[in-house]
Design a protein around this motif. Structure first.
Motif, PDB file in Angstrom:
ATOM      1  N   PRO A  63      -4.703   1.100  -6.348  1.00 20.96           N
ATOM      2  CA  PRO A  63      -4.373   2.482  -5.997  1.00 20.96           C
ATOM      3  C   PRO A  63      -5.436   3.469  -6.462  1.00 20.96           C
ATOM      4  N   GLU A  75       2.363   1.875  -3.581  1.00 14.57           N
ATOM      5  CA  GLU A  75       1.545   2.372  -4.685  1.00 14.57           C
ATOM      6  C   GLU A  75       0.639   3.547  -4.316  1.00 14.57           C
ATOM      7  N   ARG A  76       0.556   3.873  -3.040  1.00 15.75           N
ATOM      8  CA  ARG A  76      -0.291   4.982  -2.628  1.00 15.75           C
ATOM      9  C   ARG A  76       0.489   6.176  -2.075  1.00 15.75           C
ATOM     10  N   SER A  84      -2.737   7.887  -8.729  1.00 13.11           N
ATOM     11  CA  SER A  84      -1.466   7.158  -8.682  1.00 13.11           C
ATOM     12  C   SER A  84      -1.061   6.684 -10.071  1.00 13.11           C
ATOM     13  N   LEU A  92       0.814  -1.215   0.000  1.00 17.44           N
ATOM     14  CA  LEU A  92       0.000   0.000   0.000  1.00 17.44           C
ATOM     15  C   LEU A  92       0.848   1.266   0.000  1.00 17.44           C
TER      16      LEU A  92
END
Length: 210
Positions: free
Chosen positions: A84, A43-44, A88, A40
């Motif tokens: 995401p 990708e965030r 993103s 997480l």
């Protein structure tokens, strides 16, 4: 249209859900919760993820990772599964496919192979070829820390040089297993190693991958 990365993402989410938050993984020191947090943040929160490589950002990485880790595990798994946000770069199918196909395949195996009684997963030939192409293009990067020369070979004879040097160790296996090997999961990779005994021993414990 579904992509390989999307399929591997959903499989990873399913495995994380089934394993629960405190199960071991092949990532040293990481539980399934830690692995979900890694995915997480990567990708965030690119601003924090860079802390894995840039020392000045390490404190931010730790802080943001802690914030994610404090969330309920069910929410972490849901976020992994849904992917995401649209802002993103990973939300773009082409980026997702390029950056996450191997990432999610390996991390799914990190969860699956750390559990007792795991069995080998059969991959379709198309996906095996995709993994081989990624392995070919990234072989030098994956094998850059090898203490000896390292050659990767498919059962059909295709080869990729992961590290130049002597003596040479040749690792033979399916693309999926070769990827696990050069990503530092040598102990669980179903491969055959050929070379001088001392060289083979060094490669088995080398810090390969990232």
């Amino acid at each position: 249209m579904s992509t390989h990365a999307k399929r591997e993402r959903l499989l990873l989410a399913d495995l994380l859900e089934s394993a629960g938050p405190e199960s071991p993984t092949l990532c040293e020191g990481w539980t399934t919760r830690d692995l979900a947090v890694h995915v997480l943040v990567r990708e965030r929160r690119a601003d924090a993820a860079a802390g894995a490589f840039l020392k000045p950002l390490q404190s931010r990485l730790e802080r943001v990772s802690g914030e994610f880790a404090a969330k309920p595990y069910e929410e972490l798994v849901r976020l992994v599964r849904t992917g995401p946000p649209k802002a993103s770069p990973f939300a773009l199918k082409q980026v997702d496919e390029a950056a996450n196909t191997v990432e999610f395949y390996v991390h799914a195996e990190d969860v699956r192979r750390a559990q007792p009684g795991w069995t080998p997963r059969e991959l379709d030939p198309v996906f095996a070829d995709v993994l081989w192409r990624r392995l070919e293009s990234g072989a030098r990067m994956f094998g850059r820390k090898s203490p000896v020369g390292l050659v990767l070979r498919r059962p059909n004879g295709q080869t990729a040089v992961a590290h130049k040097g002597a003596p040479v160790v040749t690792v033979t296996g399916e693309p999926s297993e070769l990827l696990m090997f050069v990503w530092g999961r040598q102990s669980v990779a179903d491969v055959a190693l050929e070379g001088e005994e001392n060289a083979v021993a060094k490669v088995r414990v080398a810090k390969l991958g990232f």
